[in-house]
Design an enzyme around this catalytic site. Structure first.
Site, PDB file in Angstrom:
ATOM      1  CG  ASP A 136      -2.288   0.576   0.925  1.00 47.52           C
ATOM      2  OD1 ASP A 136      -2.357   1.811   0.770  1.00 47.52           O
ATOM      3  OD2 ASP A 136      -3.281  -0.166   0.867  1.00 47.52           O
ATOM      4  CG  HIS A 195      -5.295   3.516   1.084  1.00 47.92           C
ATOM      5  ND1 HIS A 195      -5.042   2.203   0.786  1.00 47.92           N
ATOM      6  CD2 HIS A 195      -6.594   3.737   0.752  1.00 47.92           C
ATOM      7  CE1 HIS A 195      -6.128   1.654   0.275  1.00 47.92           C
ATOM      8  NE2 HIS A 195      -7.088   2.553   0.246  1.00 47.92           N
ATOM      9  CB  SER A 375      -9.852   0.329   0.203  1.00 50.76           C
ATOM     10  OG  SER A 375      -9.030   0.554  -0.883  1.00 50.76           O
TER      11      SER A 375
END
Length: 442
Positions: A136, A195, A375
């Protein structure tokens, strides 16, 4: 190809930043001899200062394929090289970041209708002995990660996209993926998403502290792998990171030594499964690593989104707070199963709480934040795989998928377009794994 993280899964797109640079392609050759010839020709041209007229070789991919750079974006020149079997653009995948909202309860863990039944699974295990790799944006410091992280790696090869002043290195710290107006194919500037930090908290946020939340596998360990930076991440970097995290060798990168149990990929882009990703995933599976991906937030059939459409992955769709398919989620026969993803609405309480940083650009202060999308559905399934591997370290890749499918609960709400086998059920799945392991024992 650039990938983007999925919080409501953002579509992969090249950025203005990338368009201003030379174009990059992944070239696949029929054999190593042809690849060697192409690499040598490139080096010779550079030495002779004819690089402007010749594709410049950047590196070889661990799973197969050669990365070349062109100054005029004429990919047809690459197809004429001797022994070439295919040419793919080294496109960008980007993070999926639609909504950042606040929320004060982890309903997705315990809600009787749409929760994943975490407490039943914890009667058997909380993930001890299992290792998860999150590919990520990297990781930021947070009290929830104390003692939870193993050494990771930064696979972003472009120093400008990485924002850390160099290419690949052993520091997976998230430097922020903010952008200014006009960058990343957007007329608006965007704040950093943090994220990877949000995904990590859903998996291993530690139990027993007073900071606030707990991950589904709080006794597992997590390896942060940075592949997404400014405007997203290159296919070539993601492919190499998959190989590395699964215990394979990547040129120029210290070996991990042992494969992780599961890789989480909350990212994607539109298109077919690219050969470089396909090969990397195949190699990861052959070494015993399960690959879990978000289905995407494009409201389209999952077969249009990669890596969710790559063979062998566990593709995860998102359910809203009511238990019906989330309005943003991708769907279709290629979905393996679903997990809570939230509504992406105005009420933050209907989204998913996890670890975060308050900084708009660089890191400022660790906090908790609320987001939704496929996600955040994907790492919940990755955490469940960690629980399964903790309960039975010998369970195979295909058996993991079979147990996830066989023990999923019927969908609590409608999903006429296809949400896979149903809602992930951590309790029932871990219970089945424990029972099967007991039967195999003499």
């Amino acid at each position: 190809m650039r990938f983007t993280p999925f919080v409501a899964m953002a579509t992969l797109a090249a950025s203005n930043y990338v368009a201003a640079e030379s174009a990059r392609y992944i070239v696949h050759f029929a054999d190593q001899g042809a690849a060697h010839t192409a690499r040598s020709a490139s080096r010779t041209a550079v030495t002779a200062r004819h690089a402007a007229d010749t594709p410049r070789h950047l590196r070889s991919l661990a799973a197969g394929g050669e990365v070349f750079e062109l100054t005029n974006d004429d990919a047809s020149r690459l197809a004429t090289l001797p022994g070439v079997t295919s040419v793919e653009e080294d496109v960008l995948l980007t993070p999926n970041t639609i909504v950042d909202s606040l929320w004060k309860r982890q309903w997705y863990m315990h809600d009787p209708k749409v929760g994943v039944d975490a407490e039943v699974a914890w009667k058997y295990t909380r993930g001890a002995g299992a290792v998860v790799a999150v590919l990520d944006t990297g990781i930021t410091p947070h009290p929830e990660f104390d003692g939870q992280l193993l050494p990771g790696y930064d696979f972003i090869s472009d120093a400008g996209a990485a924002r850390d002043g160099d290419g690949r290195d052993a520091d997976p710290t998230d430097m922020g993926n903010w952008s200014d107006p006009g960058e990343c194919l957007s007329s608006l500037g965007k704040a950093s998403t943090w994220h990877g930090t949000h995904m990590a908290g859903l998996i291993v946020a530690r139990a027993g502290n007073r900071a606030g939340i707990i991950g589904l596998a709080p006794e597992a360990k997590l390896i942060p792998v940075r592949v997404l930076g400014r405007c997203g991440g290159r296919t070539s970097d993601v492919a190499d990171a998959i190989v590395w995290a699964s215990g394979g060798d990547v040129p120029g990168v210290p070996s991990l030594g042992k494969r992780v149990d599961v890789i989480n990929l909350s990212m994607g882009t539109t298109g077919a499964c690219h050969p470089a990703l396909k090969r990397a995933i195949e190699q990861a599976r052959s070494r015993g690593t399960v690959v879990v991906t978000s289905a995407g937030n494009d409201q389209k059939n999952v077969n249009t989104n990669t890596p969710a459409n790559c063979p062998g992955v566990v593709a995860v769709a998102a359910l809203g707070r009511s238990g019906a398919m989330a309005s943003y989620s991708n769907f279709g026969r290629g979905v393996t199963l679903s997990a809570p993803g939230g509504n992406l609405g105005e009420r933050g309480a209907d989204d998913i709480l996890s670890t975060w940083d308050i900084g708009k650009r660089g890191r400022e202060r660790s906090v908790f934040g609320y987001r939704g999308g496929t996600s955040v559905a994907s790492p919940q399934v990755a955490a469940l795989v960690a629980l399964m591997r903790s309960a039975d370290p010998d369970i195979g890749v295909d058996e993991v998928t079979a147990q996830l499918v066989d023990n999923a609960r019927p969908l609590p709400g409608p999903c006429p377009k296809g949400c896979g086998a149903g809602l992930m059920d951590a309790g029932a799945t871990v219970d089945a794994v424990v029972e099967d392991r007991g039967r195999r024992r003499p």
